[in-house]
Design an enzyme around this catalytic site. Structure first.
Site, short mmCIF file in Angstrom:
data_model
loop_
_atom_site.label_atom_id
_atom_site.label_comp_id
_atom_site.label_asym_id
_atom_site.label_seq_id
_atom_site.Cartn_x
_atom_site.Cartn_y
_atom_site.Cartn_z
N ASP A 54 0.84 -1.19 0.00
CA ASP A 54 0.00 0.00 0.00
C ASP A 54 0.88 1.24 0.00
OD1 ASP A 54 -3.03 0.82 0.55
OD2 ASP A 54 -1.75 2.18 1.70
N ILE A 55 0.53 2.22 -0.85
CA ILE A 55 1.32 3.46 -0.93
C ILE A 55 1.06 4.30 0.30
CG2 ILE A 55 1.83 5.51 -2.31
CD1 ILE A 55 0.61 4.04 -4.72
N ASN A 110 -2.00 13.15 -3.77
CA ASN A 110 -3.04 13.59 -4.70
C ASN A 110 -3.54 14.99 -4.37
OD1 ASN A 110 -3.45 11.53 -6.63
ND2 ASN A 110 -4.54 10.27 -5.15
N HIS A 127 -4.34 14.62 -9.26
CA HIS A 127 -4.52 13.21 -9.59
C HIS A 127 -3.68 12.75 -10.77
CE1 HIS A 127 -7.70 12.13 -6.74
NE2 HIS A 127 -8.11 13.38 -6.88
N ASP A 137 -1.67 9.40 -10.63
CA ASP A 137 -1.73 8.34 -11.64
C ASP A 137 -0.34 7.94 -12.11
OD1 ASP A 137 -4.45 8.40 -11.46
OD2 ASP A 137 -4.80 9.44 -13.37
N GLU A 140 -4.75 2.45 -4.13
CA GLU A 140 -3.29 2.46 -4.05
C GLU A 140 -2.74 1.14 -3.51
OE1 GLU A 140 -4.66 4.93 -0.38
OE2 GLU A 140 -5.45 4.37 -2.34
#
Length: 299
Positions: A173-174, A181, A186, A190, A216
């Site tokens: 997980d980020i 963001n 965004h 991305d 994420e």
């Protein structure tokens, strides 16, 4: 007959569509027919389908245009038909096509001709492959999605129960992705997802699996069955992501955008199923998050 059909719509069909009159003279030939057969409309219109232009044959090589033509039979008995034949492309090769033939009637219910719709069977296979790929691939990152991952997990689990060859599963997980963001937008978010995807896909074995699980969150199926080797591999992946990044301009200033990830991983056990092992590594993930992030927890 053909005046009653909206040709501007027929020209947009991928399928080949053509009309013949009662004498089997071709009166209309759409662009789909051109694309599949190689023959332009001007090469076939006002010729007869029995002139052996397409030289249809069946599975055993029987010539159908002179004898056994489904379109001809439909003209005779006014019955709808569908079958698979092989047309002769203008360039010389055989193309498998699915054909459907329909009788055409005037306002007095008199037969005035027939319509054939044909579609490239090999094209259909490619479409099916593409559709299958689309439902198994994450649109943004181009890597497999959750559906594909779960199918691969089931396959590996079944193999483990048969062969006793273990494998590892990891969740990634980020860290503070929402914050990235919010600050950069965004589009930058991305790009980070794509960078992480490319880092993961480039640093696993051909028989291993990486997938974007949603948002994420990413998942990995790894071949490791030794805990020390798994710890090393997971930490290497975490470090590679930590050392990736790119520069963006914001408010006329240049910033380097870098992110970290937290990972939970384990080696499969005999009584595990997807739900149980996911719950296990998800707990490891949040243990790492609560310990300060940018951590690999492998047990």
């Amino acid at each position: 007959m053909i005046e009653n059909f909206p040709k501007e719509i027929l020209e947009k069909f991928y399928e080949g569509i053509y009309f013949v009159d009662n004498n089997r003279k071709i009166l209309y030939w759409n662009k789909g027919a051109e694309d599949i057969s190689g023959y332009k409309a001007e090469e076939v219109i006002n010729k007869h389908c029995f002139d052996n232009i397409l030289m249809h044959v069946d599975n055993t090589g029987n010539q159908l245009c002179k004898n056994g033509c489904p379109l001809h039979k439909t003209l005779q008995d006014h019955q709808y038909r569908e079958t698979k034949v092989y047309l002769h492309h203008k360039n010389g090769h055989r193309v498998p096509v699915y054909i459907r033939t329909f009788p055409m009637f005037d306002n007095n219910n008199q037969i005035i001709g027939a319509l054939e719709i044909f579609s490239d069977a090999s094209f259909q296979k490619e479409i099916l492959k593409k559709l299958k790929k689309l439902i198994m691939i994450d649109k943004l990152t181009g890597i497999p999605n959750r559906r594909y991952f779960e199918a691969q997990f089931d396959s590996k689990l079944l193999n483990y129960k048969k062969t006793n060859i273990k494998f590892a599963i990891a969740i990634l997980d980020i860290d503070q992705f929402k914050k990235v963001n919010d600050i950069y937008g965004h589009d930058v978010g991305d790009k980070i997802l794509k960078i992480i995807s490319n880092t993961l896909i480039s640093n696993i074995e051909p028989t291993e699996v990486v997938a974007r699980f949603g948002g994420e969150e990413f998942m990995l199926l790894l071949n490791e069955n030794n805990l020390d080797k798994l710890i090393f591999k997971i930490d290497k992946i975490r470090t590679l992501i930590e050392n990736s990044g790119f520069k963006v301009k914001k408010d006329e200033k240049e910033f380097e955008v870098k992110v970290t990830v937290t990972i939970g991983a384990t080696i499969i056990e005999k009584n595990d199923d997807f739900d149980s092992v996911y719950s296990k590594i998800d707990k490891f993930l949040y243990e790492g998050k609560n310990s300060g992030r940018n951590i690999s927890i492998v047990k």
